[in-house]
Design an enzyme around this catalytic site. Structure first.
Site, mmCIF file in Angstrom:
data_model
loop_
_atom_site.group_PDB
_atom_site.id
_atom_site.type_symbol
_atom_site.label_atom_id
_atom_site.label_comp_id
_atom_site.label_asym_id
_atom_site.label_seq_id
_atom_site.Cartn_x
_atom_site.Cartn_y
_atom_site.Cartn_z
ATOM 1 C CB SER A 1 -51.481 -30.563 7.002
ATOM 2 O OG SER A 1 -50.491 -31.072 7.992
ATOM 3 N N GLY B 1 -50.116 -30.337 11.026
ATOM 4 C CA GLY B 1 -49.410 -31.493 11.667
ATOM 5 C C GLY B 1 -47.751 -31.297 11.862
ATOM 6 C CB VAL B 2 -45.555 -32.805 13.885
ATOM 7 C CG1 VAL B 2 -45.671 -34.307 13.383
ATOM 8 C CG2 VAL B 2 -43.797 -32.528 14.481
ATOM 9 C CG ASP B 3 -45.129 -35.646 9.250
ATOM 10 O OD1 ASP B 3 -44.233 -35.858 10.064
ATOM 11 O OD2 ASP B 3 -45.783 -36.613 9.140
ATOM 12 C CG LEU C 1 -54.761 -26.655 0.443
ATOM 13 C CD1 LEU C 1 -54.661 -27.600 -0.402
ATOM 14 C CD2 LEU C 1 -54.515 -25.214 -0.436
ATOM 15 C CB CYS D 1 -56.851 -35.553 -1.433
ATOM 16 S SG CYS D 1 -56.691 -34.031 -0.744
ATOM 17 C CB CYS E 1 -58.747 -35.803 6.646
ATOM 18 S SG CYS E 1 -59.202 -35.366 4.886
#
Length: 353
Positions: free
Chosen positions: A2, A4-6, A26, A94, A192
């Protein structure tokens, strides 16, 4: 991935465990946010962050355009639910329609056997070989609530590498050790696809101006206290922004929304307390759909501590809490657990005494 860090650390952990990893992002929303707290997993900037991480990890990276599907499912559902006086959870929608099933179907295109994400959750296998969704080790970051629909055969093709981590600090520490450019990127704080200017209410007003029908703010006994600019601007439990006050000076909360009449009903905090959530579109885990009442612990919000309840499996499914809970909200999600295992989840249709 995504951006992000995760999800970045999830990819890194899999590499270090010996997996062959391919990064997939995506593209589901076209706008780019200036504040990283609002960039979520949708914006143009997030795609570029994911690309940079993939380059640092040395893995292939692909971007898939899911914007039309996202708009026709998640966005349209979000708009319609608010117009009907309900409060949807777009992250659940989602996960249900975008992030998992479409990608699971495309695994062969990437020569892949499993789909991994950066969610904080775990999967356990029973003695009989069945799989169940579980809370993450880090309960403060647990995301099983928004993943309740992932059950059965799907779980055999999913991996959640972050599920065993102690906390978010460990995630960021690993990202920093590996030199990932998103190690200190802030977590997304908002929906988002909603910009930071005006929040979700402004988004609704811009996307569904037809829903901006002026109406009354009334008490439970029908007393008119004021006017509003449309029911889409309200949700059950809301206190701020009402523009009215009670005669005795006590705070007022939204306790009901009547979209057909264009009315928003307000009352005291105690008026928000209910024991029963009536559910629809229930997804079942290891327990069967048929059977008698089942003692569980359940939550109606992601940040709620699971509370004792009884799950009644007749039609419609009812979740009855031992003690009244605040603001059972139509459109939101209710999830039931036995221990740390998700046993059922669904959409709240209504609240009863």
């Amino acid at each position: 991935m995504s951006g992000g860090v995760d999800s970045s650390v999830a990819a890194g952990l899999l590499l270090r465990r010996g997996y062959d990893v391919v990064g997939v992002t995506l593209q589901i929303w076209h706008e780019s946010q200036t504040d990283p707290r609002h960039s979520g997993c949708c914006s143009l900037g997030a795609v570029e962050d994911a690309r940079r991480v993939a380059r640092e990890l040395g893995i292939a990276h692909y971007v898939l355009n899911y914007r039309d599907l996202f708009r026709s499912t998640v966005i349209e559902n979000f708009l319609e639910e608010y117009a009907q006086g309900r409060t949807p959870n777009p992250c659940v929608q989602c996960n249900r329609l975008i992030k998992f099933d479409p990608l699971l179907e495309r695994l062969p295109e990437f020569g892949a056997e499993a789909l991994a994400t950066g969610h904080y959750a775990r999967i356990r296998t029973t003695r009989s070989g069945e799989r169940a969704l579980m809370m993450a080790r880090c309960l403060q970051k647990d995301q099983s609530y928004v993943l309740f629909m992932l059950q059965g055969e799907r779980l055999g093709r999913l991996l959640f590498p972050l599920g065993q981590l102690r906390d978010k600090d460990e995630t960021r520490r690993l990202a920093a050790e590996w030199g990932l450019p998103v190690a200190h990127k802030p977590d997304s704080q908002e929906i988002c696809f909603v910009s930071e200017a005006g929040g979700y209410r402004e988004f609704l007003r811009r996307m569904r101006p037809d829903a901006l029908r002026e109406g009354e703010l009334v008490t439970r006994d029908g007393q008119t206290l004021g006017r509003h600019q449309g029911v889409v601007g309200f949700t059950i439990g809301q206190r701020r922004g009402l523009g009215v006050s009670s005669r005795d000076g006590r705070p007022l909360y939204v306790i009901g929304i009547e979209p057909r009449e264009g009315r928003v009903v307000v009352g005291s905090e105690s008026d928000l307390l209910r024991r029963t959530a009536v559910l629809a579109d229930v997804v079942w885990g290891l327990i069967p759909r048929e059977g008698g009442p089942l003692k569980v612990r359940a939550k109606i919000r992601s940040n709620m501590e699971p509370a004792p309840a009884v799950l009644h499996r007749e039609d419609p499914v009812r979740l009855v809490f031992d003690r009244p809970v605040k603001a059972i909200t139509p459109g939101q999600t209710a999830v039931a657990y036995i221990g740390r295992t998700v046993v059922a989840g669904g959409t709240i249709l209504s609240a009863e005494e």
